[in-house]
Motif scaffolding. Structure first.
Motif, PDB file in Angstrom:
ATOM      1  N   VAL A  34       0.897  -1.231  -0.189  1.00  0.00           N
ATOM      2  CA  VAL A  34       0.114  -0.148   0.037  1.00  0.00           C
ATOM      3  C   VAL A  34       0.766   1.182   0.132  1.00  0.00           C
ATOM      4  O   VAL A  34       1.681   1.332   0.979  1.00  0.00           O
ATOM      5  CB  VAL A  34      -0.936   0.050   1.302  1.00  0.00           C
ATOM      6  N   ASN A  35       0.675   2.074  -0.960  1.00  0.00           N
ATOM      7  CA  ASN A  35       1.464   3.319  -1.136  1.00  0.00           C
ATOM      8  C   ASN A  35       0.886   4.368  -0.238  1.00  0.00           C
ATOM      9  O   ASN A  35      -0.086   5.187  -0.899  1.00  0.00           O
ATOM     10  CB  ASN A  35       1.838   3.503  -2.490  1.00  0.00           C
ATOM     11  N   ALA A  36       1.271   4.652   0.645  1.00  0.00           N
ATOM     12  CA  ALA A  36       0.755   5.699   1.809  1.00  0.00           C
ATOM     13  C   ALA A  36       1.408   7.060   1.820  1.00  0.00           C
ATOM     14  O   ALA A  36       2.505   7.040   1.686  1.00  0.00           O
ATOM     15  CB  ALA A  36       0.539   5.134   2.996  1.00  0.00           C
ATOM     16  N   ALA A  37       0.866   8.300   1.668  1.00  0.00           N
ATOM     17  CA  ALA A  37       1.143   9.527   1.862  1.00  0.00           C
ATOM     18  C   ALA A  37       1.114   9.577   3.424  1.00  0.00           C
ATOM     19  O   ALA A  37      -0.032   9.805   3.917  1.00  0.00           O
ATOM     20  CB  ALA A  37       0.225  10.613   1.091  1.00  0.00           C
ATOM     21  N   ILE A  38       2.383   9.750   3.896  1.00  0.00           N
ATOM     22  CA  ILE A  38       2.304  10.168   5.190  1.00  0.00           C
ATOM     23  C   ILE A  38       2.337  11.527   5.892  1.00  0.00           C
ATOM     24  O   ILE A  38       3.082  12.289   5.183  1.00  0.00           O
ATOM     25  CB  ILE A  38       3.647   9.484   5.906  1.00  0.00           C
ATOM     26  N   VAL A  39       1.441  11.867   6.752  1.00  0.00           N
ATOM     27  CA  VAL A  39       1.501  13.398   7.280  1.00  0.00           C
ATOM     28  C   VAL A  39       1.510  13.240   8.854  1.00  0.00           C
ATOM     29  O   VAL A  39       0.873  12.720   9.529  1.00  0.00           O
ATOM     30  CB  VAL A  39       0.022  13.896   6.830  1.00  0.00           C
ATOM     31  N   GLU A  40       2.386  14.321   9.170  1.00  0.00           N
ATOM     32  CA  GLU A  40       2.504  14.233  10.508  1.00  0.00           C
ATOM     33  C   GLU A  40       1.919  15.504  11.108  1.00  0.00           C
ATOM     34  O   GLU A  40       1.770  16.582  10.822  1.00  0.00           O
ATOM     35  CB  GLU A  40       4.259  14.931  10.787  1.00  0.00           C
ATOM     36  N   GLY A  41       1.229  15.283  12.340  1.00  0.00           N
ATOM     37  CA  GLY A  41       0.472  16.152  12.602  1.00  0.00           C
ATOM     38  C   GLY A  41       0.957  17.507  13.297  1.00  0.00           C
ATOM     39  O   GLY A  41       0.445  18.665  13.083  1.00  0.00           O
ATOM     40  N   ASP A  42       2.157  17.267  13.995  1.00  0.00           N
ATOM     41  CA  ASP A  42       2.860  18.515  14.288  1.00  0.00           C
ATOM     42  C   ASP A  42       3.241  19.424  13.329  1.00  0.00           C
ATOM     43  O   ASP A  42       3.585  20.469  13.631  1.00  0.00           O
ATOM     44  CB  ASP A  42       4.108  18.103  14.923  1.00  0.00           C
ATOM     45  N   SER A  43       3.182  19.009  11.913  1.00  0.00           N
ATOM     46  CA  SER A  43       3.503  19.959  10.905  1.00  0.00           C
ATOM     47  C   SER A  43       2.392  21.163  10.755  1.00  0.00           C
ATOM     48  O   SER A  43       2.579  22.041  10.027  1.00  0.00           O
ATOM     49  CB  SER A  43       3.819  19.177   9.499  1.00  0.00           C
ATOM     50  N   PHE A  44       1.415  20.861  11.533  1.00  0.00           N
ATOM     51  CA  PHE A  44       0.322  21.882  11.315  1.00  0.00           C
ATOM     52  C   PHE A  44       0.237  22.978  12.497  1.00  0.00           C
ATOM     53  O   PHE A  44      -0.621  23.415  12.602  1.00  0.00           O
ATOM     54  CB  PHE A  44      -1.091  21.220  11.072  1.00  0.00           C
ATOM     55  N   HIS A  45       1.302  22.627  13.364  1.00  0.00           N
ATOM     56  CA  HIS A  45       1.451  23.996  14.447  1.00  0.00           C
ATOM     57  C   HIS A  45       1.585  25.326  13.590  1.00  0.00           C
ATOM     58  O   HIS A  45       1.991  25.293  12.576  1.00  0.00           O
ATOM     59  CB  HIS A  45       2.680  23.642  15.227  1.00  0.00           C
ATOM     60  N   ARG A  46       1.012  26.083  14.424  1.00  0.00           N
ATOM     61  CA  ARG A  46       1.090  27.444  13.911  1.00  0.00           C
ATOM     62  C   ARG A  46       2.303  28.164  13.817  1.00  0.00           C
ATOM     63  O   ARG A  46       2.894  29.144  13.095  1.00  0.00           O
ATOM     64  CB  ARG A  46       0.031  28.353  14.347  1.00  0.00           C
ATOM     65  N   TYR A  47       3.059  27.899  15.223  1.00  0.00           N
ATOM     66  CA  TYR A  47       4.182  28.564  15.469  1.00  0.00           C
ATOM     67  C   TYR A  47       5.329  27.505  15.493  1.00  0.00           C
ATOM     68  O   TYR A  47       5.469  26.480  15.711  1.00  0.00           O
ATOM     69  CB  TYR A  47       4.212  29.402  16.884  1.00  0.00           C
ATOM     70  N   THR A  48       6.672  28.111  15.278  1.00  0.00           N
ATOM     71  CA  THR A  48       7.949  27.682  15.613  1.00  0.00           C
ATOM     72  C   THR A  48       8.028  27.470  16.971  1.00  0.00           C
ATOM     73  O   THR A  48       7.435  28.039  17.704  1.00  0.00           O
ATOM     74  CB  THR A  48       9.280  28.284  14.986  1.00  0.00           C
ATOM     75  N   ARG A  49       9.281  26.701  17.669  1.00  0.00           N
ATOM     76  CA  ARG A  49       9.512  26.547  19.089  1.00  0.00           C
ATOM     77  C   ARG A  49       9.448  27.911  19.577  1.00  0.00           C
ATOM     78  O   ARG A  49       8.900  28.355  20.704  1.00  0.00           O
ATOM     79  CB  ARG A  49      10.320  25.696  19.276  1.00  0.00           C
ATOM     80  N   ASP A  50      10.243  28.611  19.080  1.00  0.00           N
ATOM     81  CA  ASP A  50      10.596  29.934  19.651  1.00  0.00           C
ATOM     82  C   ASP A  50       9.419  30.980  19.515  1.00  0.00           C
ATOM     83  O   ASP A  50       9.324  31.442  20.579  1.00  0.00           O
ATOM     84  CB  ASP A  50      11.967  30.529  19.011  1.00  0.00           C
ATOM     85  N   GLU A  51       8.962  30.954  18.394  1.00  0.00           N
ATOM     86  CA  GLU A  51       7.760  31.761  18.511  1.00  0.00           C
ATOM     87  C   GLU A  51       6.638  31.254  19.565  1.00  0.00           C
ATOM     88  O   GLU A  51       6.099  32.114  20.048  1.00  0.00           O
ATOM     89  CB  GLU A  51       6.928  31.637  16.844  1.00  0.00           C
ATOM     90  N   MET A  52       6.195  29.903  19.698  1.00  0.00           N
ATOM     91  CA  MET A  52       5.502  29.548  20.671  1.00  0.00           C
ATOM     92  C   MET A  52       5.881  29.954  21.857  1.00  0.00           C
ATOM     93  O   MET A  52       5.278  30.277  22.854  1.00  0.00           O
ATOM     94  CB  MET A  52       5.715  27.881  20.465  1.00  0.00           C
TER      95      MET A  52
END
Length: 291
Positions: A34-52
């Motif tokens: 099965v050829n799955a497109a993998i998506v990481e939920g953390d990639s939808f954070h609004r801010y970088t670590r420093d901005e957060m």
């Protein structure tokens, strides 16, 4: 939901063990071609670590509760729903990655706590696989859950969840114990309002319950092993689930309710393989009928 372009989502809070379930899915995908497109939920954070960090410090300086990654203020849930809708319609969408640790930083050539650039999903995938915090989230503005064909919840007891988070964040991500405790406290409001409700929308929940003392998770020296745990597996709709087969294959397991089977922790991977593989077959068969 999509017949032609199915979406699978594993949802759970930070430290819950969703990455372990992700690895099981990847093994099934590889074995079943099965050829799955993998998506990481953390990639939808609004801010970088420093901005957060800056957002939290500014809020607390004003006597307000700082935002957390569990809540909608610090995430682009609109973009996540847009991705799910786009993939369900035409197997298209965009993704990026969040750089968690030093190994990823070296691999990507980017500072920890930042993002890669957005990129198009690969062409010709069989399904979309999401793993993260918000695979079944519903707010006044978005309904991510309605787009997902197979929703899996990963829900250890909360003390175990905190132990796992403490050990991961201090040993792998370089945070102090005090910083992790502060994060747990700050996230509690969002945990109750945005994480917990998702597990009533999932199709299957895997909840690991330790059988050793976890009374004070903040002083635990190690994470209870799978062998020191039971796993409670709840099916939202038990119709079609071959429980007698699972009980035969998973030695020392038992039914606790009509829709719930309890298995030894050491057999978690086998249980997931036995339960999830037929469900993926069904999704792929349904997809082939529409392609």
């Amino acid at each position: 939901m999509s017949m032609k372009h199915p979406i699978i989502a594993v949802t759970g809070s930070s430290g819950a063990g969703t990455t372990t379930v992700k690895h099981t899915f990847q093994a099934i995908f590889h074995r079943e071609n099965v050829n799955a497109a993998i998506v990481e939920g953390d990639s939808f954070h609004r801010y970088t670590r420093d901005e957060m960090k800056q957002q939290i410090e500014e809020a607390e300086a004003q006597g307000k509760r700082g935002i957390s990654h569990f809540g909608p203020e610090s995430n682009r849930l609109d973009l996540l729903e847009q991705l799910f809708r786009s993939y369900g319609d035409s197997a298209t969408g965009r993704r990026r990655c969040y750089i968690h640790d030093e190994a990823q930083s070296v691999q990507r050539g980017l500072p920890m706590g930042t993002f890669t650039e957005w990129e198009d999903l690969p062409v010709g995938t069989d399904c979309l696989f999401y793993e993260g915090l918000h695979g079944a989230v519903v707010t006044d503005e978005v309904d991510v859950a309605r787009h997902v064909d197979l929703l899996i919840g990963v829900v250890p007891t909360i003390n175990l969840e905190w132990i796992q988070k403490l050990h991961r964040d201090t040993r792998v991500r370089g945070y102090s114990r005090e910083a992790v405790q502060d994060t747990v406290l700050r996230r509690m409001h969002d945990y109750v309002h945005f994480i917990v409700p998702q597990f009533s929308r999932t199709h299957i929940n895997f909840q690991r319950v330790p059988v050793v003392d976890t009374s004070n998770p903040f002083s635990a020296r190690d994470v209870p092993t799978l062998e020191e745990s039971k796993v409670v597996i709840r099916f939202k709709d038990p119709r079609g689930v071959d429980f007698p087969y699972l009980l035969r294959m998973l030695h020392d397991s038992f039914m606790s309710r009509a829709n719930t089977i309890v298995v030894p922790g050491g057999r978690l991977d086998l249980a997931m393989q036995l339960i999830l593989t037929p469900l993926i077959w069904k999704l792929m068969e349904r997809r082939r009928q529409w392609v």
